[in-house]
Structures are given as C-alpha cells and as structure tokens.
Design an enzyme around this catalytic site. Structure first.
Site, PDB file in Angstrom:
ATOM      1  N   ARG A  80     -10.624   4.887   9.136  1.00 45.27           N
ATOM      2  CA  ARG A  80      -9.733   4.146   8.420  1.00 45.27           C
ATOM      3  C   ARG A  80      -8.340   3.585   9.133  1.00 45.27           C
ATOM      4  NH1 ARG A  80      -7.978   9.166   4.632  1.00 45.27           N
ATOM      5  NH2 ARG A  80      -7.930  10.199   6.577  1.00 45.27           N
TER       6      ARG A  80
ATOM      7  N   ARG B 223       1.874   8.902  12.800  1.00 42.41           N
ATOM      8  CA  ARG B 223       1.463  10.043  13.327  1.00 42.41           C
ATOM      9  C   ARG B 223      -0.039  10.249  13.487  1.00 42.41           C
ATOM     10  NH1 ARG B 223       2.718  15.091   9.927  1.00 42.41           N
ATOM     11  NH2 ARG B 223       1.096  14.106   8.898  1.00 42.41           N
TER      12      ARG B 223
ATOM     13  N   TYR C  35       0.941  -1.147   0.046  1.00 45.95           N
ATOM     14  CA  TYR C  35      -0.066   0.007  -0.183  1.00 45.95           C
ATOM     15  C   TYR C  35       0.863   1.273  -0.134  1.00 45.95           C
ATOM     16  CZ  TYR C  35      -3.066   3.717   1.296  1.00 45.95           C
ATOM     17  OH  TYR C  35      -3.716   4.897   1.509  1.00 45.95           O
TER      18      TYR C  35
ATOM     19  N   PHE D 292      15.233  19.580  -1.887  1.00 45.31           N
ATOM     20  CA  PHE D 292      14.014  18.878  -2.050  1.00 45.31           C
ATOM     21  C   PHE D 292      13.635  17.563  -1.338  1.00 45.31           C
ATOM     22  CE2 PHE D 292      11.195  16.416  -5.096  1.00 45.31           C
ATOM     23  CZ  PHE D 292       9.905  17.194  -4.747  1.00 45.31           C
TER      24      PHE D 292
END
Length: 478
Positions: A238, A228, A181, A298
C-alpha cells in the site's frame, strides 16, 4: 508480564515508570460507565468496542452518558465499514454496492455480513452486527441522522477508491488526492463528532461554521499514522505517501526503503511532516470550542499522541526499518497532561514542536519551511497563552516584596520537593525489589548445594597471592 527489556528500560527511565503508576493509581474518569443500567445488546457493543479498538475504547467509555452509546455505535459502524473496505479477498465489483448502501443496512433488523475471509481481524463484529443495528434503532433520531449521513459519505468515498484502478496500483498521486483520501477516512469522522458535540450542547455551535477545523482534527491524526506506518504499509503493498512529495526525493517509491537512500528518505519524511504540521494550530483552535471535560479529554488525548508521534518520526531512520511508536510511559504522561485543560495541552504541543525544531538540520531541503511551521504553532500558542516576559517577572517580584505574595512560590517548591521524594521512593522500592530477588537467588543456590565457603576461600587465596607478589616485587628487581 513485562519483558526483561521493559524492566531494564523503566529502571533507567524513572519518570516514565512514575507516569504509568500515577495514571493507573490516580486517574479518576470524569464519568464512569454504569454496566448495571445497560441492556444486553449494549454490553455486547462495548465488548466489541474493546476487541476492535486499542486506542479509543478507554476514552469512549469515559464520555458523558449522553454521548457514551452514540459514539460507541458510531465507532463500531465505521469500523464495520472499514473492515469490508480493507478486505482484499472481496472483489471491487462485490464490495462497491455494499459500501455505498452500508448506511441503509443500519435500519434493517438482524442485518449482518459474513463475506469476510476467516482471518480478517474484525470479521466477528460484522458477523454479529445485528446487535449494533438493534441499538442504533433505539438511539435519538438526531444522532441516528448524523451517523447515517457520515456513513453514507464515507461509504461512497471508499467505493470510489475501490473502483479507482490507478489508485490501487500506483497509490496516491497528488497532495490534493492525499487530502481527499484522508478526508474520507478521518476528516468525516471529525465532522460527525462535531455535529454530535453541538447537538449534545457540549460543543460551541460556532465549530459548525468552521468546517476546516473539524476536518483538520481528523487529517492531523490520519497523516500522522500514514507517516509512521510507511514500512508496514509498504510490506502490505500500500502506498499512501503522495507521489507529488516522494518524487521530489527519489525516482521510485520503493527507493525510500533502501538503506543507501536513507538521507533522501529522511528528507522525504520531513516533507510529509511539514504537510501534516499545517493542521496543528487548527486542532488547538478546535479544542478551545469544547465545553465538557470528558469530551475535551476524548479529543485532546489523540491529538497529543499525534504530535508526540510526529516528533518521534521526524528524521528518524528507524521508521524505514520497522514500525515505531511512543513508549507506554510517555503515553501515560501524555494522557495525564491531556486530561486537564487547553493550556496544558498547548504546553504539550509547544514541547514536541521544540523537539522537531531541534532535530531539524540545515542540510534538509525543507529546513526553513519546517522552522517556519514550528514557529507558526508556537506563535499561535503564544497568542492564546502568552508566556511571562522580563517586565512581568520583575513586577511579580516587586509585588511579592510589597504584599508578601511568596506563598504561591513556596507552595510550588513544596510540590517540587514532593515530586522529588516520590521519585526517590520509587527508586528505593525498585532497589529493594532487586535486593530481594538477588537474595532469593543466593538462598535458592545455597539450598541447591552451592559452596559459598569454597568461593570465599578461593578469593582469600587469590588476595594473598596478589599481596605476596606486590611485597616481593621490589626484591626481584634488585
């Protein structure tokens, strides 16, 4: 305007306040976005980027011009795909073909999507998706192929999960399913970005030969968010924590949120952290393969935020009561450190790994495994940037005596002294501001008719009574 609690917090945590001021004042982007050279559609795309992303918008807009627009569009395409997948008001039967064919719509003139419910957060992006399509068609073919390929893979993965009734009802079952997932929603992003970095010559081609590194970059971020956000996800019905992990600690998933099971929940969360820490050293290995500073920034900033968030969540009971996150001051400090070089980022990982190690307790069933995982990260960092040993320190002292190399230490001392004066100046400014505010309040009260002379008289009278009582007390005893 900052809240009163924020002001009080930063009055106590001066270093974090200093980090915020330093970031706002002294941060110079490696590249700055030049709006004067942008088309109207490009400006609209960046407008949606700022609307839909809180964490990535700023760093994307500081990328090298070669990657600025491609990565902006890559983000918006995946955000649009995710917005359709997240909308529970759209049936799985209707959602599935849209997700599987989303990549093909990127070449359809004027395509947009209006089936989201009105309250869906990023609905406006899909309603005006034609601006993204228009810019996508103008892009280099190599970047178009990468974005379309990743979008197709992710769309198919999302569609499979939408049709998986067991997943929708029970959540993730095994660790293998959990990794799959996370791969679909984040690992594929790492794969696409890596291909872009290599295509632009800003990444080492060897990164393509080590797909587990690029996947780990995405999985480390996604698993941190899943750890978290347990309370928020639970409230939204969920379940992303895999049954294979939580069933070791409680009988039912909802038991993790019950106050009487807090110790069991903390043990379970440390099990989740242990699973995520396996990717940490591979993230650092990946960063070593980047060749351009803005690309490094980035990638490094989110990873530093992730390890700091991991340390915050580790054995923290508050995460089962509300959504927790690192402070703005700590985030600014992390951004300052993560925009330098790999060695500084390794120091960040070393710092938060030590925090996790300190919070680890022998009563935790995973105590030994977590200690080993932290040691693995520290050992990897040590293999890249060895810390000075005793012999090196002694040798350095002898060299300084022999060749007069003390200038470096004097420079460091001067920098430390300058940092102390900066902190002192900041404290003086805050104290001065508080004095001005207090003085203004007194002045306004005086203008409104406050009788401070009566207050002084009352104080004098009370002091006189106290003095009289103290003077006469011995006589009363006699």
């Amino acid at each position: 305007m900052p809240s009163a609690s924020s002001i009080l917090y930063y009055l106590v945590h001066f270093q974090e306040l200093r980090s915020i001021i330093q970031w706002k004042t002294w941060h110079n982007p490696v590249h700055e976005r030049d709006e004067s050279k942008e088309t109207a559609n490009q400006k609209k795309c960046f407008e949606y980027l700022n609307k839909t992303s809180r964490s990535f918008a700023a760093v994307i807009q500081e990328l090298h011009p070669e990657l600025l627009v491609p990565i902006c569009l890559f983000y918006l395409v995946l955000r649009g795909l995710d917005t359709i997948e997240d909308d529970t008001s759209i049936s799985a039967k209707k959602k599935e073909p849209t997700l599987r064919n989303f990549h093909s719509y990127l070449e359809v003139d004027g395509w947009n999507y209006t089936e989201n419910r009105p309250e869906e957060k990023d609905r406006d992006l899909l309603v005006n998706f034609d601006c993204v399509v228009e810019e996508f068609k103008q892009m280099k073919q190599e970047y178009k192929d990468i974005i379309a390929d990743i979008t197709q893979k992710m769309g198919n993965g999302m569609a499979d999960y939408c049709l998986n009734a067991e997943f929708n009802e029970k959540g993730v079952e095994t660790i293998k399913e959990y990794d799959l997932y996370c791969y679909y929603v984040a690992g594929l992003v790492g794969e696409g970005l890596t291909r872009m970095f290599v295509e632009s010559k800003f990444g080492n081609p060897a990164l393509l030969d080590r797909p587990h590194l690029q996947v780990s970059m995405g999985l480390f971020l996604q698993k941190t968010n899943i750890i978290r956000d347990i309370k928020e996800d639970f409230d939204d019905n969920r379940k992303f924590w895999p049954r294979e992990i939580w069933s070791r600690h409680v009988d039912n998933f909802e038991d993790l949120l019950k106050p009487e099971n807090r110790e069991l929940a903390l043990n379970c969360s440390s099990d989740m952290v242990l699973n995520a820490l396996d990717h940490a050293d591979e993230c650092l290995f990946y960063l070593a393969g980047l060749r351009e500073q803005s690309v490094f920034n980035f990638c490094a900033i989110p990873q530093s935020m992730a390890i700091a968030t991991m340390a915050l969540c580790f054995r923290n009971p508050k995460m089962f009561e509300r959504n927790i996150k690192i402070t703005k001051g700590e985030a600014c400090q992390l951004m300052l450190e993560s925009t330098q070089n790999l060695q500084v980022v390794c120091d960040v990982f070393r710092k938060y790994t030590k925090i996790i190690r300190r919070k680890n307790v022998p009563q935790d069933p995973n105590f030994l495994k977590i200690s080993i995982a932290c040691g693995k990260i520290e050992q990897f960092i040590e293999s890249i940037f060895p810390s000075a040993n005793v012999q090196e320190i002694v040798a350095k002292g002898e060299l300084q005596k022999k060749f007069g190399l003390g200038a470096v230490d004097k420079k460091k001392d001067a920098q430390a002294q300058e940092a102390w004066w900066d902190t002192f100046s900041l404290f003086a400014m805050v104290a001065g501001l508080m004095f001005v505010i207090f003085g203004t309040m007194i002045f306004v009260a005086w203008l409104a008719g406050a009788r401070f002379d009566l207050l002084l008289e009352d104080l004098k009278y009370k002091n006189w009574l106290k003095l009289r009582d103290n003077t006469t007390a011995p006589h009363r005893e006699l």
